[in-house]
Design an enzyme around this catalytic site. Structure first.
Site, PDB file in Angstrom:
ATOM      1  N   ASP A 165      35.076  24.224  27.791  1.00  0.00           N
ATOM      2  CA  ASP A 165      34.636  22.882  28.139  1.00  0.00           C
ATOM      3  C   ASP A 165      34.135  22.939  29.580  1.00  0.00           C
ATOM      4  OD1 ASP A 165      34.367  20.005  27.972  1.00  0.00           O
ATOM      5  OD2 ASP A 165      36.105  19.928  29.307  1.00  0.00           O
ATOM      6  N   ASP A 172      40.492  20.704  28.782  1.00  0.00           N
ATOM      7  CA  ASP A 172      41.347  19.962  29.705  1.00  0.00           C
ATOM      8  C   ASP A 172      42.647  19.499  29.055  1.00  0.00           C
ATOM      9  OD1 ASP A 172      40.653  17.879  28.101  1.00  0.00           O
ATOM     10  OD2 ASP A 172      39.620  16.712  29.642  1.00  0.00           O
ATOM     11  N   ASP A 190      39.854  17.361  24.706  1.00  0.00           N
ATOM     12  CA  ASP A 190      39.400  18.431  23.817  1.00  0.00           C
ATOM     13  C   ASP A 190      40.432  18.736  22.734  1.00  0.00           C
ATOM     14  OD1 ASP A 190      37.021  18.842  25.347  1.00  0.00           O
ATOM     15  OD2 ASP A 190      38.222  19.885  26.839  1.00  0.00           O
TER      16      ASP A 190
END
Length: 847
Positions: free
Chosen positions: A544, A742, A746
């Site tokens: 991410d 995180d 996610d």
């Protein structure tokens, strides 16, 4: 104590001098010297002979619960101190304590003897140490009272009671007092004293060593008698000689079996009654077989006695368990140190006590102002309100370098103050704090078994019964083939004691404890121990962007109004929407509003969407989020102001605010790469991993970041479900995928991935779905975990491989008769110790 009537006029003059209010301490009455300490209470200045008296005066003043400082003299605590001789009752009482003053050097330093004059202690060799856990202490005065009272007790050389940790450490003369007497003395003061777990472990360790020492002594004597008895196979011994050698061996073997083997008998019996057989079952069955067979031969007058085998089996097991226990304690040490971080007391500041007053940590609540001094452990997460200093965060992050803290900075529970003091407002307490969540996760992980461990448990359930059946079968076959009964019995005993279910049972659990505790020291929080095994199979990483590759702690650079509202009005609405959000973007908006003295507008019916937030204000519907979330508002932007902003600042990210279907403002955020993101990506690429970058942020911004770290597969504008679908797509192509996010936004992708890692950003650990949390928030911890996982997996493989190989080779050898029971039990213990020692090497390597 000296009689005051025997003192000379010179001494009386000295007494009056000591209690002269102009030249004596306002607490103890000792003369003031060069080191005078002053303090102001209720607008009055008090003078003390030392900082200790000032602190005690403060404690007594707090205990008095009165605005009049002198009222402490009316408290029960003060009277109790006088009764115990801690504080002088009168001038005459003080004279008896002038021996302390006599020990004052010319420079004014007071030198106190730690030993009791009447203790009879002749040196350190006569002193023992006792650690106790104290209950019912409600303020530092309690600790001080216990400490000083014990120092007046016969046999107590020195004591130190720590209020923050509820611990009492005592040096005492064992001739004059004992732990039960000390516990009783503390109990008379109204406090509960008990030996903590570690003291109990020491006591149990001593008992085990004594049990081993007694068994070893008796076993050596049995061996000598047995060697003499064995000569009867070569020369004829009289019946009287046989009895004189046999009966002492029988008595001593019985003592070894009953005393040395008592704990083994208990565990073996519990295993039999619960159908959970263990190593103890095999040892007891083997030693009992030899004992019963020998006793039958003793009563019929034969010399086929194997009491030496019985005793040696028990003694060797006790020796092995003693060594193994010490090694296990080394493995568990770092875990115990972490779990003991949580403070039991906190200093809460109120209007009445602005400097703080100690209360139980359980009473700490959100919004309390807490004061922490140097070397104290922080009990809650919060934001610093006053003071600046240095904080050691290594217990959470593994980073040894101290971190500077100033007002407005976040401070987390479990960290230690190096330089202070600091005051902070508690925001997360107890189980909700960072330390509380970490402890809960670690304890839960320790109780969770891996699939491989489940398989070994199934093997263990059948291992011991199979060995017993194999031993019985061996004895039967040997007897049917004409071997003497004694030889057949010994061969069966050898088969039973050479097998090692213990090594198989501890191969994975011991490595699990070591792996989790060492990872914690490195700042890596492990939720699922099987992540160690899965880590070695990973060949694709999906990152991410926000908060993972970039810092995620974006600074709000600018608020650009688009329509009729001002930037301050737009900021107030955005702050109202984000008021209860723990997302880092919301946190930054709130920080920016607070710094600019902007109060959040009232927004109700706030709803969380995948790409933003929506609520109702007096101006109508309010939305904040990404360009996709506010697509309709952007379409209605006839001036194309937003498009121009995007075109001019491609390196920045944007959050849009809409009011009643119209674009109202653009929030410009600036982010930057984490310092070790590029090196981490390069190392993973060198190891042959496929790398992807995916984000809910704009596609242009995501690709810009991807270019900076040389990740070609960079995709922006992805919803949480899109991220999970992308991970699934890679898995369908045959990749073992690790998702690094995180931990909250996610969650879907993290659950979908074969291995999930979260870069901790200060949010709720309990909400994260990741197998691994990188507490330092640094991407290079990914490499650190992969390398460490390889070490842990190697140790598990070595432990299991050696255990299965050992049993596969040793059991057939034992059945063949090439070994005797003594060699067999020694080999069994060495195999168990080798597993423990191999795991201990992992601990030493990572210290």
């Amino acid at each position: 104590m000296s009689d005051t009537s025997s003192h000379s006029p010179t001494q009386s003059t000295e007494k009056n001098k000591l209690f002269n209010p102009e030249s004596s301490c306002d607490l103890c009455g000792l003369p003031l010297r060069a080191g005078t300490v002053e303090a102001v209470f209720s607008d009055r200045t008090y003078r003390f002979c030392c900082t200790g008296c000032r602190q005690v005066f403060t404690i007594l003043f707090e205990a008095a619960d009165s605005n009049d400082p002198d009222s402490f003299r009316e408290t029960e605590l003060f009277k109790k101190c006088q009764e115990n001789g801690i504080i002088p009752k009168s001038e005459a009482d003080l004279v008896s304590k002038t021996t302390i003053a006599d020990k004052t050097s010319s420079d004014g330093a007071i030198r106190l003897d730690l030993g009791n004059p009447d203790s009879g202690s002749t040196g350190n060799g006569d002193v023992l140490r006792l650690n106790l856990k104290i209950g019912n202490m409600w303020c530092p005065a309690c600790a001080w009272l216990i400490d000083e009272t014990l120092k007046q007790t016969a046999g107590i050389i020195d004591s130190a009671c720590n209020f923050s940790t509820d611990r009492l450490q005592i040096n005492y003369n064992p001739i004059q007092t004992s732990p039960p007497d000390i516990i009783k003395a503390v109990g008379k003061l109204g406090y509960k004293a008990a030996e903590p777990a570690e003291s109990q472990n020491v006591l149990e360790g001593r008992k085990a060593f004594i049990r081993f020492a007694v068994s070893a002594f008796l076993t050596m004597n049995i061996m000598m008698l047995s060697y003499a008895l064995y000569t009867g196979f070569f020369i004829e011994l009289s019946r009287d000689t046989i009895y004189k050698l046999s009966w002492p061996a029988f008595i001593m073997a019985t003592c070894v079996l009953a005393y040395g083997g008592f704990e083994l008998f208990k565990k073996a019996w519990a295993g039999i009654t619960h159908a959970a057989f263990s190593m103890e079952t095999l040892i007891i069955m083997g030693s009992l077989s030899a004992y019963i067979y020998s006793t039958v031969n003793l009563f019929v007058g034969q010399i086929h006695l194997y009491y030496d085998t019985t005793a040696m089996l028990i003694t060797l097991v006790l020796l092995g368990k003693t060594l193994e226990s010490r090694a296990k304690n080394r493995v568990l040490e770092s875990l115990e140190n972490f779990l003991s971080l949580r403070p039991t007391k906190v200093r809460i500041c109120t209007d009445q006590y602005p400097e703080g007053r100690f209360v139980s940590a359980q009473q700490l609540a959100r919004g309390d102002i807490v004061r922490v001094e140097e070397n104290e452990i922080v009990a809650a997460d919060g934001k610093i309100t006053s003071g600046s200093g240095l904080v050691d965060e290594s217990s959470l992050t593994g980073e040894p370098l101290p971190v500077g803290k100033e007002p407005g900075d976040i401070i987390r529970s479990g960290t230690r103050i190096i330089k202070g003091p600091l005051s902070f407002k508690a925001e997360k307490t107890g189980e909700d704090s960072t330390l509380g969540q970490m402890m809960e996760i670690i304890e839960k992980t320790l109780l969770t078994k891996t699939p491989l461990e489940g398989k070994t448990d199934v093997i263990l359930q059948w291992f011991v019964p199979a060995i017993i059946a194999l031993a019985a079968g061996t004895a039967l076959v040997c007897w049917l083939n004409g071997l003497p009964t004694g030889e057949a019995m010994l061969r069966a005993v050898t088969v039973m004691v050479i097998s090692c279910p213990c090594a198989l049972g501890i191969a994975i659990p011991l490595a699990r404890v070591a792996g989790i505790s060492i990872a914690g020291k490195k700042g890596i929080l492990v939720r699922d121990f099987s992540a160690f095994e899965r880590a070695e199979k990973i060949d694709a990483f999906v990152f991410d962007k926000t908060g993972t590759i970039t810092e995620g702690k974006w600074n709000l650079k600018e608020v650009i109004p688009i329509s009729r509202i001002s930037s301050n009005q737009a900021l107030a609405l955005a702050a109202g929407l984000e008021k209860n959000s723990d997302h880092f973007i919301g946190t930054e908006i709130l920080r920016y509003a607070n710094d600019n003295k902007i109060q959040p507008e009232a927004v109700v019916n706030v709803r969380v969407d995948e790409k933003g937030l929506m609520g109702e204000s007096i101006d109508g519907q309010v939305k904040i989020g990404s360009a996709e979330y506010l697509a309709r508002e952007l379409e209605n932007d006839g001036s194309e102001s937003a498009a121009n902003i995007l075109r001019k600042q491609p390196q920045h990210s944007f959050v849009f605010l809409g009011i009643a279907g119209q674009l109202a403002a653009v929030f410009v955020f600036g982010d930057r790469l984490r310092k070790d993101a590029l090196s981490t990506v390069e190392e993973l690429r060198r190891r042959g991993c496929r790398l992807s970058l995916i984000s809910g942020d704009g596609d242009r911004t995501t690709k810009t970041i991807g270019t900076e770290i040389a990740i070609r597969q960079s995709y922006g504008g992805r919803f949480p479900q899109d991220k999970a679908d992308y991970v699934a797509e890679l898995q369908q192509q045959g990749y073992q995928v690790a998702m690094v996010g995180d931990g909250i936004n996610d969650a879907l992708a993290l659950v979908q991935a074969d291995l999930s890692m979260a870069v901790h950003s200060g949010g709720q650990l309990s909400k994260e779905a990741a197998d691994i949390t990188l507490m330092r928030g640094e991407p290079n911890q990914i490499i650190e975990f992969l390398d460490f996982a390889r070490q842990v997996n190697r140790k598990i493989s070595q432990n299991l491989g050696f255990t299965f190989l050992y049993n596969a080779v040793s059991i057939p050898i034992a059945m063949s008769g090439l070994l005797n029971p003594l060699v067999a039990v020694s080999a069994m213990l060495l195999s168990s110790l080798s597993v423990t020692g191999n795991t201990l090497m992992l601990v030493r390597k990572n210290n």
